[in-house]
Design an enzyme around this catalytic site. Structure first.
Site, PDB file in Angstrom:
ATOM      1  CB  SER A  49      -7.727 -44.264 -11.441  1.00 43.07           C
ATOM      2  OG  SER A  49      -6.909 -43.223 -12.809  1.00 43.07           O
ATOM      3  CG  HIS A  94     -17.137 -50.419  -9.652  1.00 43.14           C
ATOM      4  ND1 HIS A  94     -17.567 -50.962 -11.039  1.00 43.14           N
ATOM      5  CD2 HIS A  94     -15.634 -50.769  -9.681  1.00 43.14           C
ATOM      6  CE1 HIS A  94     -16.150 -50.948 -11.763  1.00 43.14           C
ATOM      7  NE2 HIS A  94     -15.735 -51.528 -11.216  1.00 43.14           N
ATOM      8  CD  GLU A  96     -14.746 -47.203 -10.812  1.00 41.01           C
ATOM      9  OE1 GLU A  96     -13.534 -46.861 -10.185  1.00 41.01           O
ATOM     10  OE2 GLU A  96     -14.613 -47.429 -11.661  1.00 41.01           O
ATOM     11  CD  GLU A  97     -16.112 -48.214 -14.953  1.00 41.29           C
ATOM     12  OE1 GLU A  97     -15.595 -47.593 -14.816  1.00 41.29           O
ATOM     13  OE2 GLU A  97     -15.996 -49.499 -14.796  1.00 41.29           O
ATOM     14  CG  ASP A 153     -20.520 -47.720 -10.902  1.00 44.27           C
ATOM     15  OD1 ASP A 153     -19.717 -48.586 -11.485  1.00 44.27           O
ATOM     16  OD2 ASP A 153     -19.667 -47.149 -11.771  1.00 44.27           O
TER      17      ASP A 153
HETATM   18  N1  BES Z   1     -11.073 -51.006 -12.590  1.00 46.12           N
HETATM   19  C1  BES Z   1     -10.935 -50.061 -12.816  1.00 46.12           C
HETATM   20  C2  BES Z   1      -9.910 -49.174 -12.372  1.00 46.12           C
HETATM   21  C3  BES Z   1      -8.778 -50.045 -12.739  1.00 46.12           C
HETATM   22  C4  BES Z   1      -8.011 -50.079 -14.092  1.00 46.12           C
HETATM   23  C5  BES Z   1      -7.073 -50.611 -12.400  1.00 46.12           C
HETATM   24  C6  BES Z   1      -7.223 -50.525 -14.878  1.00 46.12           C
HETATM   25  C7  BES Z   1      -6.016 -51.252 -13.008  1.00 46.12           C
HETATM   26  C8  BES Z   1      -6.350 -51.495 -14.477  1.00 46.12           C
HETATM   27  C9  BES Z   1     -11.950 -49.028 -12.802  1.00 46.12           C
HETATM   28  O1  BES Z   1     -13.094 -49.432 -12.967  1.00 46.12           O
HETATM   29  C10 BES Z   1     -12.000 -48.376 -13.822  1.00 46.12           C
HETATM   30  O2  BES Z   1     -12.428 -47.776 -14.909  1.00 46.12           O
HETATM   31  N2  BES Z   1     -11.923 -47.101 -13.712  1.00 46.12           N
HETATM   32  C11 BES Z   1     -12.249 -45.688 -14.091  1.00 46.12           C
HETATM   33  C12 BES Z   1     -11.920 -44.527 -13.166  1.00 46.12           C
HETATM   34  C13 BES Z   1     -11.783 -43.232 -13.358  1.00 46.12           C
HETATM   35  C14 BES Z   1     -13.891 -43.840 -13.675  1.00 46.12           C
HETATM   36  C15 BES Z   1     -12.414 -42.075 -12.432  1.00 46.12           C
HETATM   37  C16 BES Z   1     -11.042 -45.168 -14.690  1.00 46.12           C
HETATM   38  O3  BES Z   1      -9.823 -45.942 -14.017  1.00 46.12           O
HETATM   39  O4  BES Z   1     -10.798 -44.794 -15.818  1.00 46.12           O
HETATM   40 MN    MN Z   2     -13.461 -51.294 -12.170  1.00 48.31          MN
HETATM   41 MN    MN Z   3     -13.603 -49.408 -15.114  1.00 48.62          MN
END
Ligand code: BES
Ligand code: MN
Ligand code: MN
Length: 480
Positions: A420, A101, A169-170, A103
């Site tokens: 996530s 992603h 994604e964020e 963003d």
């Molecule tokens: N890169 C992260 C996901 C992640 C976080 C993987 C920690 C492994 C460890 C991703 O950019 C993120 O921040 N995802 C959000 C998703 C949400 C907005 C649906 C999250 O996990 O809060």
């Molecule tokens: Mn990420």
């Molecule tokens: Mn993130």
């Protein structure tokens, strides 16, 4: 040319071009592509255009997918473009889909950054500070750097690459699920497996491959009553205050030790067996690393095993914020008329998002009814992403593990994560069970979403080497 010759040349090229790669990252992080704030939407588009510029330079075929509009801050906004790229279509090669992603999370210098978050600054230890450096601009550019290196060296690219880069994604990847399902039998038709680089090593020294993520259900809890904000001297003690109700309900959701108080919420959580317990014992992880990453020692659990399990395989509930409450400095004696509490539940197999919403809503309604408050309460789940688990005995993981050994001279830990990435499971399911792997570039202390987010120069450069080596391994791996 033999594989080891190819890789030797490739590593040398990558080492010699470090500054060029860092310059590229510098350009990318200077574009504040914040997806959750309407005022930055033009920058998210600018970031997509910047990537298209590189696609063009590298001769990557691409489609720019317009996935419509959405509502944010009371405005209707164009959703950022989803970029689909395609590099090579040799039927004799495997086809790997990489997702990432472009963003980022918001960032303000005033939040406590030591430097301007939108300007890449390298310190004496080779740490590259900037919002988006590790999440997720470094990793997505990493893939492009690999393509460029192979081109410049005149080396045969080992696989067909499909690219899917999104800018939401964020903010829950709006629009992407539908696109993946729609394109599963078209654009993604020949995909043999999926690789996502959007997570981090567990600690700061040992690489890992990641096979699980938690899901997340995000809630808004709105309490309203008086038709306007009120003076607490005149009305305090005589009206039902929305903040008081909300504070009470917040306290009913989760205990300070992390235990979730919603009845039934743990019912569908997979029970721990010995086999699973054993997988945790070999993981290299010390509480000190956690404490270093959070600049404090306020961890809940006694031992590392419990910490990892509560991060990876148990649900958690976090309280995030309040809209509508008085938050400025000073002492304003106001009774806010309407407040919105935000919280989320990280979900694990086999919790079901609909069931989570139902249990949460029913429970809050029951607890609210007990207050006999004349205010109104509304609970809403504004976004739900499912948890994901993959199988690590697949050739995709075997190839990645070999690549890690070549680049880092150590076997990777197999980890899960607590965060996530909403589309991980969508890819797995929509592409008919194709294997999905998480191949991280950054370290556990990179501070994604936090102040002073960074990516170490060595992680960036070794990450490019890792990605290339992984694709080279994929070309030869036995797939039955
Ligand atoms: N890169 C992260 C996901 C992640 C976080 C993987 C920690 C492994 C460890 C991703 O950019 C993120 O921040 N995802 C959000 C998703 C949400 C907005 C649906 C999250 O996990 O809060
Ligand atoms: Mn990420
Ligand atoms: Mn993130």
């Amino acid at each position: 040319m033999s594989d080891s010759n190819v890789l030797e040349k490739f590593y040398k090229y990558v080492d010699e071009n470090q500054d060029h790669y860092i310059q590229r990252l510098r350009e990318a992080v200077a574009i504040p592509s914040v997806s959750c704030d309407a005022s930055y939407r033009k920058d998210v588009f600018r970031m997509g255009d910047w990537l298209i510029g590189i696609f063009k330079k590298l001769g990557i075929d691409y489609n720019v997918e317009d996935v419509g509009t959405h509502e944010l801050d009371g405005q209707t906004l164009e959703l950022p473009n989803i970029l689909l790229g395609s590099y090579g279509n040799d039927p004799n090669k495997k086809t790997i889909l990489v997702y990432g992603h472009y963003d980022v999370q918001p960032a303000l210098k005033e939040d406590g950054w030591n430097t301007d978050p939108w300007e890449l600054v390298e310190d004496s230890q080779g740490r590259l500070f900037a919002r988006g450096s590790t999440d997720d601009k470094g990793p997505i550019i990493g893939w492009l750097n690999v393509i460029e290196a192979y081109q410049k060296l005149g080396l045969e690219f080992p696989v067909n690459l499909k690219i899917c880069f999104e800018g939401m994604e964020e903010s829950g990847s709006e629009g992407l699920d539908d696109l993946i399902i729609r394109e599963a039998k078209r654009y993604f038709k020949d995909v043999d497996c999926v690789t996502i680089s959007d997570n981090y090593w567990l600690g700061t020294t040992k690489p890992c491959l990641t096979y699980g993520l938690r899901g997340v259900s995000y809630f808004k809890l709105v309490i309203s009553g008086p038709g306007r904000d009120l003076h607490s001297g005149v009305f305090g003690g005589t009206v039902h205050e929305p903040m008081t109700d909300l504070a009470h309900l917040f306290s009913k959701l989760v205990r300070p030790d992390g235990h979730i108080l919603i009845p039934g919420i743990y019912d569908d959580v997979v029970e721990l067996d010995e086999t699973e317990r054993n997988t945790y014992k070999t993981i290299s992880f010390k509480h000190q690393e956690l404490h270093d990453a959070i600049d404090s020692d306020n961890s809940i659990h006694e031992n590392e095993l419990d910490t990892l399990m509560h991060r990876w395989r148990h649900p958690s509930l976090s309280l995030h914020g309040l809209e509508g409450a008085f938050s400025a400095p000073g002492a304003k004696t106001v009774i806010p008329a309407k407040v919105t509490g935000k919280f989320s539940i990280r979900t694990v197999p086999h919790m079901n998002p609909d069931q989570v919403t139902k249990l949460t809503t029913d429970y809050l309604e029951k607890e609210f009814a007990k207050l006999s408050s004349k205010n109104k309460m509304k609970v809403e789940c504004i976004h739900a992403g499912k948890p994901w688990l993959s199988s690590t005995d697949h050739w995709n993981y075997v190839a990645a593990a070999k690549a890690v050994e070549k680049v880092f001279h150590v076997k990777p830990d197999l980890t899960r994560e607590g965060g996530s990435i909403p589309v991980t499971l969508t890819f797995q399911e929509a592409l008919g069970g194709k294997n999905v792997l998480l191949l991280p570039m950054g370290r556990g202390d990179d501070g994604a979403h936090s102040i002073n987010e960074k990516l170490d120069r060595s992680n960036y450069i070794n990450g490019v080497k890792l990605f290339g080596t992984y694709l080279q391994e994929i070309a030869h791996i036995k797939t039955e």
